[in-house]
Design an enzyme around this catalytic site. Structure first.
Site, PDB file in Angstrom:
ATOM      1  N   GLY A 193      11.595  -3.012   4.952  1.00 31.55           N
ATOM      2  CA  GLY A 193      10.901  -4.307   4.980  1.00 31.55           C
ATOM      3  C   GLY A 193      10.359  -4.648   3.593  1.00 31.55           C
ATOM      4  O   GLY A 193      10.531  -5.768   3.093  1.00 31.55           O
ATOM      5  N   HIS A 194       9.715  -3.661   2.954  1.00 24.76           N
ATOM      6  CA  HIS A 194       9.191  -3.900   1.598  1.00 24.76           C
ATOM      7  C   HIS A 194      10.344  -4.201   0.627  1.00 24.76           C
ATOM      8  O   HIS A 194      10.223  -5.063  -0.238  1.00 24.76           O
ATOM      9  CB  HIS A 194       8.464  -2.649   1.079  1.00 24.76           C
TER      10      HIS A 194
ATOM     11  N   GLN B 268      -2.140 -12.018   8.574  1.00 23.64           N
ATOM     12  CA  GLN B 268      -2.410 -11.759   7.152  1.00 23.64           C
ATOM     13  C   GLN B 268      -1.747 -12.829   6.283  1.00 23.64           C
ATOM     14  O   GLN B 268      -2.318 -13.281   5.293  1.00 23.64           O
ATOM     15  CB  GLN B 268      -1.904 -10.368   6.772  1.00 23.64           C
TER      16      GLN B 268
ATOM     17  N   MET C 242       0.852  -1.189   0.000  1.00 28.22           N
ATOM     18  CA  MET C 242       0.000   0.000   0.000  1.00 28.22           C
ATOM     19  C   MET C 242       0.893   1.247   0.000  1.00 28.22           C
ATOM     20  O   MET C 242       0.447   2.335   0.402  1.00 28.22           O
ATOM     21  CB  MET C 242      -0.935  -0.025   1.210  1.00 28.22           C
TER      22      MET C 242
ATOM     23  N   LYS D 215       5.629  -9.605   9.645  1.00 26.08           N
ATOM     24  CA  LYS D 215       5.106  -8.668  10.649  1.00 26.08           C
ATOM     25  C   LYS D 215       3.588  -8.812  10.724  1.00 26.08           C
ATOM     26  O   LYS D 215       2.998  -8.765  11.788  1.00 26.08           O
ATOM     27  CB  LYS D 215       5.480  -7.224  10.289  1.00 26.08           C
TER      28      LYS D 215
ATOM     29  N   HIS E 192       9.234   0.929   3.016  1.00 24.29           N
ATOM     30  CA  HIS E 192      10.383   0.966   3.925  1.00 24.29           C
ATOM     31  C   HIS E 192      11.272  -0.237   3.622  1.00 24.29           C
ATOM     32  O   HIS E 192      10.958  -1.028   2.714  1.00 24.29           O
ATOM     33  CB  HIS E 192       9.910   0.993   5.383  1.00 24.29           C
TER      34      HIS E 192
HETATM   35  O1  PAF Z   1       0.063  -5.648   3.925  1.00 24.91           O
HETATM   36  C1  PAF Z   1      -0.379  -4.768   3.149  1.00 24.91           C
HETATM   37  O2  PAF Z   1       0.269  -3.756   2.845  1.00 24.91           O
HETATM   38  C2  PAF Z   1      -1.775  -4.948   2.559  1.00 24.91           C
HETATM   39  O3  PAF Z   1      -2.625  -5.565   3.472  1.00 24.91           O
HETATM   40  C3  PAF Z   1      -1.784  -5.691   1.204  1.00 24.91           C
HETATM   41  C4  PAF Z   1      -1.317  -7.121   1.345  1.00 24.91           C
HETATM   42  C5  PAF Z   1      -0.912  -4.953   0.212  1.00 24.91           C
HETATM   43  C6  PAF Z   1      -3.211  -5.721   0.654  1.00 24.91           C
HETATM   44  O4  PAF Z   1      -3.716  -4.435   0.453  1.00 24.91           O
END
Ligand code: PAF
Length: 289
Positions: free
Chosen positions: A34-35, A153, A28, A149, A32
């Protein structure tokens, strides 16, 4: 890096890469380290890496949280360029939801959607399923990369990938949480904390670490309570939960036999910012001898 904004363009660009492995990192934005670790993992597993940035309204249960979600697109693009990401998918709401945002497919998650994050953020995981399902439909990756983290999810997406009516072929690859100097888990929402608060926020990790070290069969309740109290004594506004779950089935654990694989999870507010974190407890035989 190619930036594409429509489903049609994405498909056109990806068509020439479909013979080889495609890795996908959904985000989204407000990226940072982590991504970026997910992008790097994707690059080492796949031939082509697609990152998406889309702030999905259907997964926010609080309007204010959606409206305050940080947007840092220029920096995000720079970071993705530096990480050598191949394609950035930057869709609009109507590209993702051409028929509106009401979910039409069922996402049977059972109890997984009703406990912990699911209990405190009603509808959140249905929204996550809805957007991840749609993005997978568009990208059709071989691998999807997500950070631990958001442990619950990851479990939800694992379930989503097994739902026969969706027929997704992607394999989920999860990566460890990266942390700030204070040991606070990296998160886009951390941008809403001051330097002082960032330091204080490390206490969430310390509380989970306390549970990891002090937990024995029989002291579960006291241990979790002490961890929650510690947060309140250290300036947190409120604690949604500190809880134990089976690290595989994600069923809540109230009585631990000393052997069951566990994850300890926490969610708490610091100066109005909701923080979550977890630790997968090392397998040990504590209390059994
Ligand atoms: O973890 C996230 O940033 C969101 O939940 C995701 C997986 C991109 C879905 O919108």
């Amino acid at each position: 890096m190619q930036i594409v904004k429509t489903a049609v363009d994405l498909n056109q660009v990806l068509n020439s890469f479909r013979q080889q492995q495609i890795g996908f990192v959904p985000t989204m934005g407000a990226l940072h380290e982590g991504h970026i670790s997910l992008i790097k993992a994707s690059k080492s597993h796949s031939n082509t890496t697609v990152c998406s940035i889309f702030i999905n309204p259907t997964q926010f249960n609080q309007k204010a949280d959606f409206e305050n979600y940080p947007i840092t697109l220029t920096e995000d693009i720079e970071l993705l360029e530096q990480a050598d990401c191949d394609i950035l998918f930057l869709p609009s709401l109507t590209e993702v939801y051409p028929n509106g945002t009401a979910a039409i497919k069922p996402y049977p998650l059972g109890n997984l959607a009703n406990i912990l994050e699911g209990a405190f953020r009603s509808g959140h995981f249905e929204g996550v399923c809805q957007v991840v399902d749609r993005l997978l439909e568009l990208v059709i990756p071989h691998f999807i990369f997500m950070g631990l983290k958001d442990f619950q999810q990851c479990k939800v997406v694992e379930q989503l990938l097994k739902m026969p009516h969706l027929n997704h072929q992607a394999k989920l690859i999860t990566l460890p949480t990266l942390r700030e100097q204070s040991m606070l888990a990296m998160s886009s929402r951390n941008r809403r904390l001051t330097a002082d608060e960032l330091e204080k926020a490390g206490e969430l990790y310390q509380s989970l670490l306390y549970v990891q070290n002090a937990l024995m069969p029989g002291n579960e309740k006291a241990c979790l309570q002490k961890a929650a109290d510690n947060l309140l004594q250290n300036g947190f506004d409120s604690v949604d939960y500190i809880a134990l779950a089976n690290a595989h089935s994600f069923e809540l654990v109230t009585h631990w036999d000393g052997l069951e694989p566990l994850v300890v999870l926490g969610a708490a507010f610091l100066h109005g910012v909701r923080l979550i974190d977890n630790l997968i407890l090392p397998v040990h035989l504590k209390g059994l001898y």
